[in-house]
Enzyme design. Structure first.
Site, short mmCIF file in Angstrom:
data_model
loop_
_atom_site.label_atom_id
_atom_site.label_comp_id
_atom_site.label_asym_id
_atom_site.label_seq_id
_atom_site.Cartn_x
_atom_site.Cartn_y
_atom_site.Cartn_z
N ARG A 23 0.82 -1.22 0.00
CA ARG A 23 0.00 0.00 0.00
C ARG A 23 0.85 1.27 0.00
NH1 ARG A 23 -2.79 -0.65 5.43
NH2 ARG A 23 -0.67 -1.38 5.83
N GLU A 28 6.89 7.34 11.72
CA GLU A 28 6.75 8.42 12.69
C GLU A 28 7.91 9.37 12.42
OE1 GLU A 28 5.59 7.86 17.15
OE2 GLU A 28 7.78 7.79 17.01
N GLN A 47 7.77 26.92 14.73
CA GLN A 47 7.57 27.36 13.35
C GLN A 47 8.02 26.24 12.41
OE1 GLN A 47 9.10 31.31 12.52
NE2 GLN A 47 9.55 30.78 10.41
N ASP A 48 7.19 25.93 11.42
CA ASP A 48 7.55 24.98 10.37
C ASP A 48 7.70 25.76 9.07
OD1 ASP A 48 7.26 22.96 12.22
OD2 ASP A 48 5.81 21.82 11.06
N ARG A 59 21.30 26.96 -0.89
CA ARG A 59 20.78 27.92 0.09
C ARG A 59 21.68 27.84 1.31
NH1 ARG A 59 15.41 29.44 -1.36
NH2 ARG A 59 14.48 28.03 -2.90
N LYS A 72 17.07 23.55 14.42
CA LYS A 72 16.21 23.11 13.31
C LYS A 72 16.24 21.60 13.20
CE LYS A 72 17.37 27.18 10.56
NZ LYS A 72 18.09 27.67 9.40
N HIS A 119 23.61 26.74 8.69
CA HIS A 119 23.00 25.63 7.97
C HIS A 119 22.81 26.00 6.50
CE1 HIS A 119 19.39 23.47 6.45
NE2 HIS A 119 20.07 22.45 6.93
N TYR A 132 11.54 22.15 7.41
CA TYR A 132 12.27 22.28 8.67
C TYR A 132 11.43 22.88 9.77
CZ TYR A 132 13.70 26.69 6.33
OH TYR A 132 13.74 27.88 5.63
N LYS A 169 21.93 37.53 -2.56
CA LYS A 169 22.10 37.73 -1.12
C LYS A 169 23.13 36.74 -0.56
CE LYS A 169 19.26 37.77 3.06
NZ LYS A 169 17.91 37.59 3.57
#
Length: 182
Positions: A23, A28, A47-48, A59, A72, A119, A132, A169
């Site tokens: 299936r 988890e 915050q997600d 990035r 994070k 990061h 994250y 940036k």
């Protein structure tokens, strides 16, 4: 869930148990009780965030300073990235250490990046959906960063330089010595 320590103090690679059958699969992705017991860390995620990046998009290396520092928990929902953490905590015994790992929707690994680390990631697949969880809210005035190709770290981003897509940036970010007090 299996949790492995990395070369950076407080930084962990998480490998969930995946239950697959005809299936599909179930896993988890986060359990606070297990996470705290296995790592000793006690983040409270507030915050997600999610991003979608094309192949070659790099990035980073980003961080939040001072009271707005963020831990994070990062993972890839679709695609594959090379994920990178750098310890920028001057009083840490792993100051200046770099950890890299492949995160993908296939391996379902995650990386916990503690507060005080920069990061970044580069997309290796055609696209990557990156997710994250953060334990502190984003604050624009507390943004910091280090140029991705700083020779102090010698990070192998896997892709050729000409294949990287980097924001203006991020190209303008300072070197480690200028960005982080030693």
């Amino acid at each position: 869930m299996e949790i492995r320590k990395t070369e950076i103090e407080g930084c962990f690679i998480l490998e969930p148990r995946v239950f697959e059958d005809k299936r599909g699969y179930f896993m988890e992705s986060y359990n606070q009780e297990k996470f705290e017991r296995l790592t000793g860390a006690k983040p409270f995620f507030v915050q997600d965030n999610e991003s979608l990046s094309l192949k070659g998009v790099l990035r980073g290396l980003h961080f939040q300073k001072g009271e707005h520092a963020q831990a994070k928990l990062v993972r890839v929902l679709d695609g594959e990235v090379l994920d990178v953490a750098v310890d920028i905590r001057p009083n840490s015994k792993t100051f200046g250490k770099v950890v890299t790992t492949l995160l993908s929707s296939n391996n379902k690994k995650q990386m916990f990046v503690p507060r005080g680390c920069a990061h970044g990631f580069v997309t290796l697949s055609d696209t990557a959906k990156f997710s994250y969880k953060c334990d502190n809210f984003y604050n624009a005035e507390s943004e910091g960063g280090i140029i991705y190709n700083d020779p102090a770290f010698n990070i192998d981003w896997i892709l050729n330089q000409e294949d990287l897509i980097i924001s203006e940036k991020d190209i303008a970010l300072p070197a480690f010595k200028e960005a982080v007090p030693h």
